[in-house]
Design a protein around this motif. Structure first.
Motif, mmCIF file in Angstrom:
data_model
loop_
_atom_site.group_PDB
_atom_site.id
_atom_site.type_symbol
_atom_site.label_atom_id
_atom_site.label_comp_id
_atom_site.label_asym_id
_atom_site.label_seq_id
_atom_site.Cartn_x
_atom_site.Cartn_y
_atom_site.Cartn_z
ATOM 1 N N ASN A 20 0.924 -1.121 -0.206
ATOM 2 C CA ASN A 20 -0.168 0.029 0.068
ATOM 3 C C ASN A 20 0.846 1.229 -0.093
ATOM 4 O OD1 ASN A 20 -2.103 -1.851 0.291
ATOM 5 N ND2 ASN A 20 -2.869 -0.864 2.063
ATOM 6 N N ILE A 21 0.251 2.432 -0.615
ATOM 7 C CA ILE A 21 1.074 3.514 -0.369
ATOM 8 C C ILE A 21 0.085 4.359 0.576
ATOM 9 C CG2 ILE A 21 1.507 5.858 -1.530
ATOM 10 C CD1 ILE A 21 3.071 3.830 -2.635
ATOM 11 N N VAL A 22 0.673 4.748 1.490
ATOM 12 C CA VAL A 22 0.170 5.486 2.879
ATOM 13 C C VAL A 22 0.560 6.958 2.813
ATOM 14 C CG1 VAL A 22 -0.274 5.438 5.148
ATOM 15 C CG2 VAL A 22 0.179 3.306 3.960
ATOM 16 N N GLY A 30 6.161 17.466 7.197
ATOM 17 C CA GLY A 30 5.017 17.571 6.668
ATOM 18 C C GLY A 30 4.291 16.446 6.095
ATOM 19 N N LYS A 31 3.737 16.478 4.898
ATOM 20 C CA LYS A 31 3.077 15.340 4.300
ATOM 21 C C LYS A 31 3.909 14.533 3.576
ATOM 22 C CE LYS A 31 -1.394 13.990 1.398
ATOM 23 N NZ LYS A 31 -2.249 14.697 0.841
ATOM 24 N N LEU A 32 4.006 13.258 3.695
ATOM 25 C CA LEU A 32 5.009 12.357 2.842
ATOM 26 C C LEU A 32 4.135 11.054 2.615
ATOM 27 C CD1 LEU A 32 8.235 12.499 5.065
ATOM 28 C CD2 LEU A 32 7.761 13.608 2.814
ATOM 29 N N SER A 33 4.565 10.453 1.492
ATOM 30 C CA SER A 33 4.028 9.108 1.093
ATOM 31 C C SER A 33 5.014 7.923 1.409
ATOM 32 C CB SER A 33 3.858 9.181 -0.493
ATOM 33 O OG SER A 33 2.838 10.080 -0.608
ATOM 34 N N PHE A 34 4.522 6.975 1.874
ATOM 35 C CA PHE A 34 5.266 5.752 2.306
ATOM 36 C C PHE A 34 4.931 4.574 1.376
ATOM 37 C CE2 PHE A 34 5.733 8.856 5.729
ATOM 38 C CZ PHE A 34 6.899 8.673 6.064
ATOM 39 N N PHE A 61 12.544 5.927 9.483
ATOM 40 C CA PHE A 61 12.769 5.948 8.094
ATOM 41 C C PHE A 61 13.808 6.774 7.602
ATOM 42 C CE2 PHE A 61 10.198 9.566 8.609
ATOM 43 C CZ PHE A 61 10.440 10.399 7.230
ATOM 44 N N ALA A 62 14.399 6.180 6.374
ATOM 45 C CA ALA A 62 15.518 6.916 5.760
ATOM 46 C C ALA A 62 14.887 7.726 5.000
ATOM 47 C CB ALA A 62 16.317 5.931 4.788
ATOM 48 N N ASN A 68 9.776 10.745 -4.192
ATOM 49 C CA ASN A 68 8.270 10.878 -3.905
ATOM 50 C C ASN A 68 7.531 10.069 -2.714
ATOM 51 O OD1 ASN A 68 8.135 12.971 -6.023
ATOM 52 N ND2 ASN A 68 7.972 11.429 -7.468
ATOM 53 N N VAL A 69 8.288 8.756 -2.677
ATOM 54 C CA VAL A 69 7.863 7.650 -1.884
ATOM 55 C C VAL A 69 8.960 7.297 -1.055
ATOM 56 C CG1 VAL A 69 6.860 5.486 -1.683
ATOM 57 C CG2 VAL A 69 5.979 6.945 -3.516
ATOM 58 N N GLN A 70 8.542 7.371 0.573
ATOM 59 C CA GLN A 70 9.920 6.738 1.339
ATOM 60 C C GLN A 70 9.362 5.393 1.744
ATOM 61 O OE1 GLN A 70 12.011 9.299 2.326
ATOM 62 N NE2 GLN A 70 10.849 10.894 0.898
ATOM 63 N N HIS A 71 10.278 4.799 2.703
ATOM 64 C CA HIS A 71 10.244 3.631 3.148
ATOM 65 C C HIS A 71 10.137 3.398 4.554
ATOM 66 C CE1 HIS A 71 10.141 1.793 -1.284
ATOM 67 N NE2 HIS A 71 10.909 2.647 -1.489
#
Length: 241
Positions: A20-22, A30-34, A61-62, A68-71
């Motif tokens: 999933n992208i959260v 601020g707002k980030l996608s993971f 997280f790193a 655009n997407v973090q892990h």
């Protein structure tokens, strides 16, 4: 750069059968996608219970600003909910508030004051006992202050109308169609002075509550040009029936 910060879950979408992208509003960035892989699997860093709307998390997280997407590396619940997941009204309000935030917090700039307000609002919702039907209305008014378009209250005491387009109270009916109907202005005045500790001071019929909610949504649309339709409002209208 490896970082640890708090964040509030706003939205998630299925990316694949196991991922999933959260979207999370973080205190530090601020707002980030993971990207969250293998939710609920034994070795997954994140369980589905962690990703309920408005869950407050501590995430490790790193951080790569250009991605655009973090892990996620590690996730834990900051404070478990006592009522939101199990209370039909509170869970519906959480879905609504998360949708509002997902569609208003477009950028990734950090705003610690906004984050602190949001976290406080989440925990106030979880423990709210009186005036629950007004919670989302109060939240929208308070959020507008943090987003930079709070209503001007200079003429509030004697005004008969509220101009949604210009965000001001007026003595005479505006020449355009974007204004709060005269019969709702007195309720709106009370709402402007409310906080999460005195929600029960405003008594509303289901129709008046629906009209105020629709007017506040219109107010957001007028002041946020890219504000998209809020799908969860119909659920809230049904709740009060």
């Amino acid at each position: 750069m490896q970082v640890k910060t708090k964040g509030i879950v706003l939205h998630q979408v299925k990316y694949s059968d196991s991922s999933n992208i959260v979207n999370i509003y973080t205190r530090q960035f601020g707002k980030l996608s993971f990207m969250v892989r293998g939710i609920n699997k034994k070795k997954s860093v994140c369980k589905s219970a962690f990703l309920q709307p408005l869950s407050v998390l501590e995430i490790d997280f790193a951080h790569y600003p250009k991605n655009n997407v973090q892990h996620l590396k590690e996730v834990r619940i900051v404070q478990p909910f006592f009522e939101i997941p199990f209370h039909p009204v509170k869970s519906s309000l959480a879905i609504f508030m998360a949708e509002i935030l997902h569609k208003t917090l477009k950028h990734t700039e950090a705003d610690e004051n906004l984050y602190d307000f949001l976290e406080k609002s989440v925990f106030e919702l979880d423990k709210c006992e009186q005036g629950l039907g007004n919670f989302h209305l109060c939240f929208l008014v308070k959020l507008s202050e943090h987003l930079g378009f709070s209503p001007n209250v200079e003429r509030m005491e004697t005004a008969n109308f509220f101009d949604l387009q210009n965000g001001v109270f007026e003595h005479f009916q505006p020449s355009h169609t974007h204004f709060l109907q005269k019969e709702n202005v007195e309720s709106f005045k009370v709402l402007m002075e409310m906080n999460f500790n005195n929600l029960n001071v405003l008594s509303l019929t289901k129709n008046r509550r629906a009209e105020l909610l629709n007017s506040l949504i219109e107010y957001y649309k007028l002041h946020l040009p890219d504000f998209q339709k809020i799908k969860s409002t119909e659920v809230l209208h049904d709740l009060w029936n």
